[in-house]
Motif scaffolding. Structure first.
Motif, mmCIF file in Angstrom:
data_model
loop_
_atom_site.group_PDB
_atom_site.id
_atom_site.type_symbol
_atom_site.label_atom_id
_atom_site.label_comp_id
_atom_site.label_asym_id
_atom_site.label_seq_id
_atom_site.Cartn_x
_atom_site.Cartn_y
_atom_site.Cartn_z
ATOM 1 N N CYS A 1 14.822 -34.530 45.086
ATOM 2 C CA CYS A 1 13.531 -35.365 45.032
ATOM 3 C C CYS A 1 13.956 -36.899 45.009
ATOM 4 O O CYS A 1 13.633 -37.474 44.019
ATOM 5 N N PRO A 2 14.562 -37.470 46.218
ATOM 6 C CA PRO A 2 14.772 -39.039 45.859
ATOM 7 C C PRO A 2 13.642 -39.882 45.706
ATOM 8 O O PRO A 2 13.651 -40.760 44.765
ATOM 9 N N CYS A 3 12.800 -39.653 46.558
ATOM 10 C CA CYS A 3 11.653 -40.647 46.439
ATOM 11 C C CYS A 3 10.769 -40.284 45.205
ATOM 12 O O CYS A 3 10.562 -41.398 44.236
ATOM 13 N N CYS A 4 10.428 -39.179 44.677
ATOM 14 C CA CYS A 4 9.889 -38.933 43.425
ATOM 15 C C CYS A 4 10.745 -39.402 42.098
ATOM 16 O O CYS A 4 10.231 -40.062 41.089
ATOM 17 N N THR A 5 11.995 -39.180 41.966
ATOM 18 C CA THR A 5 12.776 -39.944 41.229
ATOM 19 C C THR A 5 12.664 -41.248 41.189
ATOM 20 O O THR A 5 12.914 -41.882 40.062
ATOM 21 N N LEU A 6 12.999 -41.950 42.312
ATOM 22 C CA LEU A 6 12.704 -43.454 42.384
ATOM 23 C C LEU A 6 11.312 -43.865 41.593
ATOM 24 O O LEU A 6 11.334 -44.737 40.889
ATOM 25 N N CYS A 7 10.250 -43.281 41.994
ATOM 26 C CA CYS A 7 8.713 -43.515 41.501
ATOM 27 C C CYS A 7 8.915 -43.397 40.018
ATOM 28 O O CYS A 7 8.549 -44.387 39.161
ATOM 29 N N GLN A 8 9.690 -42.279 39.423
ATOM 30 C CA GLN A 8 9.566 -42.251 37.911
ATOM 31 C C GLN A 8 10.366 -43.260 37.222
ATOM 32 O O GLN A 8 9.969 -44.004 36.147
ATOM 33 N N GLU A 9 11.625 -43.862 37.930
ATOM 34 C CA GLU A 9 12.324 -44.963 37.416
ATOM 35 C C GLU A 9 11.724 -46.223 37.379
ATOM 36 O O GLU A 9 11.611 -46.941 36.506
ATOM 37 N N ALA A 10 10.898 -46.429 38.502
ATOM 38 C CA ALA A 10 10.152 -47.660 38.721
ATOM 39 C C ALA A 10 9.040 -47.828 37.866
ATOM 40 O O ALA A 10 8.672 -48.814 36.979
ATOM 41 N N ARG A 11 8.358 -46.477 37.606
ATOM 42 C CA ARG A 11 7.061 -46.586 36.593
ATOM 43 C C ARG A 11 7.619 -46.775 35.097
ATOM 44 O O ARG A 11 6.948 -47.861 34.285
ATOM 45 N N THR A 12 8.820 -46.397 34.690
ATOM 46 C CA THR A 12 9.248 -46.613 33.383
ATOM 47 C C THR A 12 9.580 -48.058 33.134
ATOM 48 O O THR A 12 9.286 -48.545 32.328
ATOM 49 N N LEU A 13 10.284 -48.636 34.077
ATOM 50 C CA LEU A 13 10.760 -50.046 34.183
ATOM 51 C C LEU A 13 9.493 -50.890 34.056
ATOM 52 O O LEU A 13 9.754 -51.834 33.614
ATOM 53 N N GLU A 14 8.419 -50.499 35.127
ATOM 54 C CA GLU A 14 7.431 -51.646 35.220
ATOM 55 C C GLU A 14 6.445 -51.227 33.970
ATOM 56 O O GLU A 14 5.896 -52.442 33.547
ATOM 57 N N ILE A 15 6.017 -50.336 33.629
ATOM 58 C CA ILE A 15 5.093 -50.099 32.363
ATOM 59 C C ILE A 15 5.697 -50.631 31.126
ATOM 60 O O ILE A 15 4.820 -51.200 30.539
ATOM 61 N N ASN A 16 6.812 -50.571 31.052
ATOM 62 C CA ASN A 16 7.532 -51.133 29.702
ATOM 63 C C ASN A 16 7.929 -52.413 29.930
ATOM 64 O O ASN A 16 8.764 -52.870 29.136
ATOM 65 N N GLY B 1 16.390 -51.114 45.126
ATOM 66 C CA GLY B 1 16.906 -52.585 44.830
ATOM 67 C C GLY B 1 16.138 -53.289 43.662
ATOM 68 O O GLY B 1 16.571 -54.142 42.956
ATOM 69 N N LYS B 2 14.678 -52.989 43.651
ATOM 70 C CA LYS B 2 13.873 -53.608 42.776
ATOM 71 C C LYS B 2 14.097 -52.836 41.393
ATOM 72 O O LYS B 2 14.086 -53.565 40.258
ATOM 73 N N ASN B 3 14.538 -51.728 41.358
ATOM 74 C CA ASN B 3 14.520 -50.926 39.988
ATOM 75 C C ASN B 3 16.059 -51.746 39.444
ATOM 76 O O ASN B 3 15.926 -51.908 38.278
ATOM 77 N N MET B 4 16.918 -51.827 40.099
ATOM 78 C CA MET B 4 18.147 -52.176 39.646
ATOM 79 C C MET B 4 18.130 -53.771 39.215
ATOM 80 O O MET B 4 18.767 -53.959 38.231
ATOM 81 N N ARG B 5 17.384 -54.446 39.997
ATOM 82 C CA ARG B 5 17.209 -55.987 39.524
ATOM 83 C C ARG B 5 16.635 -56.080 38.233
ATOM 84 O O ARG B 5 16.747 -56.778 37.380
#
Length: 221
Positions: A140-155, A56-60
């Motif tokens: 790898c659902p959890c690892c994929t969510l981590c990659q998406e979250a890192r990309t959105l937060e770091i940038n 949900g945080k990634n989508m927001r």
């Protein structure tokens, strides 16, 4: 008037071309899906313990829906999978097993669809096939969510706008990032003369400016 209008037109043309060039810039995911999964422990913990909240945080951040609604969709899918597996283990009816597998496929397709939308929205490098995104969320659902979250937060992606690295520095809560930033940018200590001492120096007549202003303890002869 004509010169001002021409300058305004040139400025608008330059801004439009800059936006087009930024839109064509190809970006990359932050880190590998599996190898860099634990790079940010906070994100990894959220994805492992509460993946619906992390999704949900990634989508927001990507402006692809409300955090609450997207998290609820993910949570309902997880509950459906869990209930189906429990019902199959108790009754041994294959229908519940098929329902659980169908729920797994549906959640993989759903999250893979939004991963593809993130890639297209921010022009992130990847294959044109949506199957790869769905397979990553399936395996790898959890690892994929981590990659998406890192990309959105770091940038620093906020409300669907990619600000990029270093545009803003978030200072506030005592997080690891703020501590690291403070450690790298330590304030230099500059000796400053006290105003009171400066005033005493100005009032002293004929005294050496390097002489201490503290009265001597020895009595006068």
């Amino acid at each position: 008037m004509a010169a001002a209008a021409r300058e305004e037109e040139e400025a608008s043309t330059a801004a439009r071309s800059r936006q087009e060039s930024e839109g064509e810039e190809e970006r990359m995911w932050e880190g590998d899906v599996v190898l860099d999964c634990l790079e940010d422990r906070r994100i990894a913990l959220e994805a492992a313990c509460c993946p619906c909240y992390r999704f949900g945080k990634n989508m927001r951040r990507a402006n692809l829906g409300s955090c609450f609604l997207q998290a609820m969709v993910y949570l309902i899918s997880l509950v459906a999978i869990l209930v189906s597996l429990i019902a199959f283990s108790v009754t041994r009816h294959n229908i519940y097993l098929y329902m659980g597998l169908s729920s797994v496929l549906l959640i993989a397709i759903y999250t893979g669809y939004f991963r593809r939308r993130i890639r297209k929205q921010f022009n992130i490098r990847g294959t044109d096939s949506s199957l790869d995104d769905c397979v990553l969320h399936l395996i790898c659902p959890c690892c994929t969510l981590c990659q998406e979250a890192r990309t959105l937060e770091i940038n620093n992606v906020q409300c669907g706008v990619w600000h990029g690295r270093g545009d803003t520095i978030c200072l506030g809560s005592n997080g690891e990032g703020n501590k690291a930033f403070a450690a790298l940018h330590k304030s230099s200590f500059v000796p400053i003369k006290s105003p009171e001492l400066c005033g005493m120096d100005r009032t002293s007549n004929g005294a050496n400016e390097h002489e201490p202003l503290v009265p001597s303890d020895q009595p006068e002869q």
